[in-house]
Design a protein around this motif. Structure first.
Motif, PDB file in Angstrom:
ATOM      1  N   GLY A 150      25.789  -1.174 -15.536  1.00 49.53           N
ATOM      2  CA  GLY A 150      27.091  -0.824 -16.064  1.00 49.53           C
ATOM      3  C   GLY A 150      27.905   0.001 -15.095  1.00 49.53           C
ATOM      4  O   GLY A 150      27.703  -0.044 -13.886  1.00 49.53           O
ATOM      5  N   ALA A 151      28.849   0.781 -15.639  1.00 49.29           N
ATOM      6  CA  ALA A 151      29.758   1.568 -14.818  1.00 49.29           C
ATOM      7  C   ALA A 151      29.077   2.824 -14.289  1.00 49.29           C
ATOM      8  O   ALA A 151      28.098   3.307 -14.850  1.00 49.29           O
ATOM      9  N   ASP A 152      29.618   3.362 -13.178  1.00 48.85           N
ATOM     10  CA  ASP A 152      29.066   4.586 -12.592  1.00 48.85           C
ATOM     11  C   ASP A 152      29.427   5.799 -13.445  1.00 48.85           C
ATOM     12  O   ASP A 152      28.636   6.719 -13.618  1.00 48.85           O
ATOM     13  N   ILE A 153      30.656   5.835 -13.923  1.00 46.61           N
ATOM     14  CA  ILE A 153      31.099   6.888 -14.845  1.00 46.61           C
ATOM     15  C   ILE A 153      31.677   6.167 -16.054  1.00 46.61           C
ATOM     16  O   ILE A 153      32.661   5.429 -15.928  1.00 46.61           O
ATOM     17  N   SER A 154      31.081   6.380 -17.216  1.00 50.32           N
ATOM     18  CA  SER A 154      31.561   5.613 -18.373  1.00 50.32           C
ATOM     19  C   SER A 154      30.950   6.150 -19.644  1.00 50.32           C
ATOM     20  O   SER A 154      30.258   7.168 -19.656  1.00 50.32           O
ATOM     21  N   GLY A 155      31.205   5.427 -20.715  1.00 50.91           N
ATOM     22  CA  GLY A 155      30.612   5.757 -21.998  1.00 50.91           C
ATOM     23  C   GLY A 155      29.188   5.261 -22.122  1.00 50.91           C
ATOM     24  O   GLY A 155      28.611   5.295 -23.192  1.00 50.91           O
ATOM     25  N   GLY A 156      28.634   4.752 -21.049  1.00 48.74           N
ATOM     26  CA  GLY A 156      27.251   4.296 -21.082  1.00 48.74           C
ATOM     27  C   GLY A 156      27.149   2.827 -21.451  1.00 48.74           C
ATOM     28  O   GLY A 156      28.084   2.201 -21.928  1.00 48.74           O
ATOM     29  N   VAL A 178      34.519  12.019  -5.549  1.00 50.07           N
ATOM     30  CA  VAL A 178      33.518  11.259  -6.300  1.00 50.07           C
ATOM     31  C   VAL A 178      33.310   9.925  -5.601  1.00 50.07           C
ATOM     32  O   VAL A 178      34.260   9.158  -5.424  1.00 50.07           O
ATOM     33  N   THR A 179      32.075   9.656  -5.188  1.00 52.00           N
ATOM     34  CA  THR A 179      31.773   8.437  -4.436  1.00 52.00           C
ATOM     35  C   THR A 179      30.446   7.849  -4.902  1.00 52.00           C
ATOM     36  O   THR A 179      29.685   8.480  -5.636  1.00 52.00           O
ATOM     37  N   ARG A 180      30.171   6.634  -4.439  1.00 51.21           N
ATOM     38  CA  ARG A 180      28.860   6.006  -4.625  1.00 51.21           C
ATOM     39  C   ARG A 180      28.056   6.199  -3.339  1.00 51.21           C
ATOM     40  O   ARG A 180      28.617   6.210  -2.235  1.00 51.21           O
ATOM     41  N   PRO A 181      26.738   6.321  -3.419  1.00 57.90           N
ATOM     42  CA  PRO A 181      25.932   6.498  -2.208  1.00 57.90           C
ATOM     43  C   PRO A 181      25.934   5.279  -1.298  1.00 57.90           C
ATOM     44  O   PRO A 181      25.705   5.399  -0.095  1.00 57.90           O
ATOM     45  N   ASP A 182      26.190   4.094  -1.873  1.00 57.98           N
ATOM     46  CA  ASP A 182      26.198   2.897  -1.023  1.00 57.98           C
ATOM     47  C   ASP A 182      27.557   2.639  -0.395  1.00 57.98           C
ATOM     48  O   ASP A 182      27.751   1.667   0.330  1.00 57.98           O
ATOM     49  N   GLY A 183      28.552   3.495  -0.681  1.00 57.92           N
ATOM     50  CA  GLY A 183      29.866   3.357  -0.065  1.00 57.92           C
ATOM     51  C   GLY A 183      30.784   2.375  -0.751  1.00 57.92           C
ATOM     52  O   GLY A 183      31.951   2.232  -0.358  1.00 57.92           O
ATOM     53  N   ASN A 184      30.294   1.668  -1.778  1.00 60.70           N
ATOM     54  CA  ASN A 184      31.136   0.709  -2.488  1.00 60.70           C
ATOM     55  C   ASN A 184      32.132   1.434  -3.396  1.00 60.70           C
ATOM     56  O   ASN A 184      32.027   2.635  -3.632  1.00 60.70           O
TER      57      ASN A 184
END
Length: 327
Positions: A150-156, A178-184
């Motif tokens: 699912g989403a990185d930041i969301s309602g789950g 706020v980032t993703r570790p894979d850079g996406n």
């Protein structure tokens, strides 16, 4: 021995100076300094220091002072505020679950990326684990998030309906990273209070208002200072007409600066001289002057020659006579 004592004193002095230069996490009375939602200095007097075993955050303030890992999933069951002290690195190895109707707001002590505290929640950084109604606000700090589903930041992830549950609000301020570790690209899930596409602005900043028609919370998503672009010509200047140009914000289009463009003119000076009591010059039709110079005085020029009065007898040779110049 004397050199050793001098070296030790110098080392202690350097340590004191460095301690004074480093930003402090704690005030003299034990309170914690942080930056609030508007990026202003604030002071937190009552708080709980986060430890590696703290997996339930309820109403109140929490401070991550040291680098650590929380091995189990963290559950927010209330209105929680987390301050990331400068230099700390907090890892929630199994993510953070903000329950339905609950909220989590993250703060930092610095806007500098090389100084602000860090939070990593790679497994899942959700609102409600399988429901809706949570609020996640990132006001500061360097946050790394990535969901395994699912989403990185969301309602789950809602396993019942196989979709991403809606949050009440997801907001990231201009002072947070706020980032993703894979850079996406960050995958932000749906929320009831989401940012509109169009910008609202004042003379210094811009932001997105909330999409919810009945929202009364005055959300200002993605609020940031204006960034000026290059000059844009609205009306080019002509030979006798003044033009106009402006600079606008590269994000929202707010007009930040306007100015006139002077007429385009090529001077053509008369061949003859113009003069006044102070000097002489050649003049353009626009009034501009060229070749300005002081007057140069030549020989005397007789305008009216002197003459004898008619009633005066010319003098004999060797005599004298009075001469009166004409008026």
């Amino acid at each position: 021995m004397r050199n050793w004592k001098q070296w030790l004193c110098s080392l202690l002095l350097c340590a004191v100076l460095l301690a004074g230069l480093c930003p402090t996490a704690m005030a003299e009375d034990g309170s914690i300094r942080d930056l609030d939602e508007n990026g202003k200095d604030a002071l937190c007097e009552t708080y709980t220091t986060v430890t590696g075993s703290d997996t339930e955050w309820s109403d109140g303030w929490y401070v991550a002072e040291n680098s650590m890992e929380i091995a189990d999933r963290v559950t927010v069951d209330g209105t929680a505020h987390l301050i990331l002290v400068n230099g700390c690195e907090l890892e929630a190895a199994k993510g953070i679950n903000v329950g339905e109707g609950k909220s989590l707001t993250i703060y930092a002590q610095s806007k500098a990326e090389n100084a602000m505290g860090k939070l990593t929640a790679v497994s899942c950084y959700n609102g409600a684990g399988n429901g809706a109604g949570s609020m996640v606000t990132t006001s500061g700090g360097a946050v790394t998030v990535q969901s395994s589903k699912g989403a990185d930041i969301s309602g789950g992830f809602d396993a019942v309906n196989s979709n991403i549950a809606q949050s009440d609000k997801i907001e990231i301020s201009e002072d947070a990273t706020v980032t993703r570790p894979d850079g996406n690209a960050l995958n932000i899930g749906p929320a009831e209070h989401q940012a509109k596409d169009e910008w609202a602005f004042d003379s210094t900043r811009h932001w997105h208002l909330c999409k919810a028609a009945d929202c009364t919370e005055n959300h200002q998503f993605n609020k940031a200072a204006h960034t000026p672009g290059d000059w844009i010509v609205d009306q080019a200047a002509a030979t006798t007409e003044t033009g106009r140009r402006h600079k606008e914000c590269t994000a929202c289009g707010y007009i930040m600066q306007t100015e006139a463009i002077l007429p385009v003119h090529s001077h053509s000076y008369e061949q003859g001289w113009k003069s006044d009591a102070s000097g002489r010059w050649h003049e353009c039709a626009c009034g501009d002057k060229s070749g300005c110079a002081d007057h140069s005085f030549g020989k005397w020029t007789t305008d009216i020659p002197a003459a004898y009065r008619p009633d005066v007898t010319p003098p004999s040779e060797g005599g004298t006579v009075s001469v009166i110049l004409p008026p």
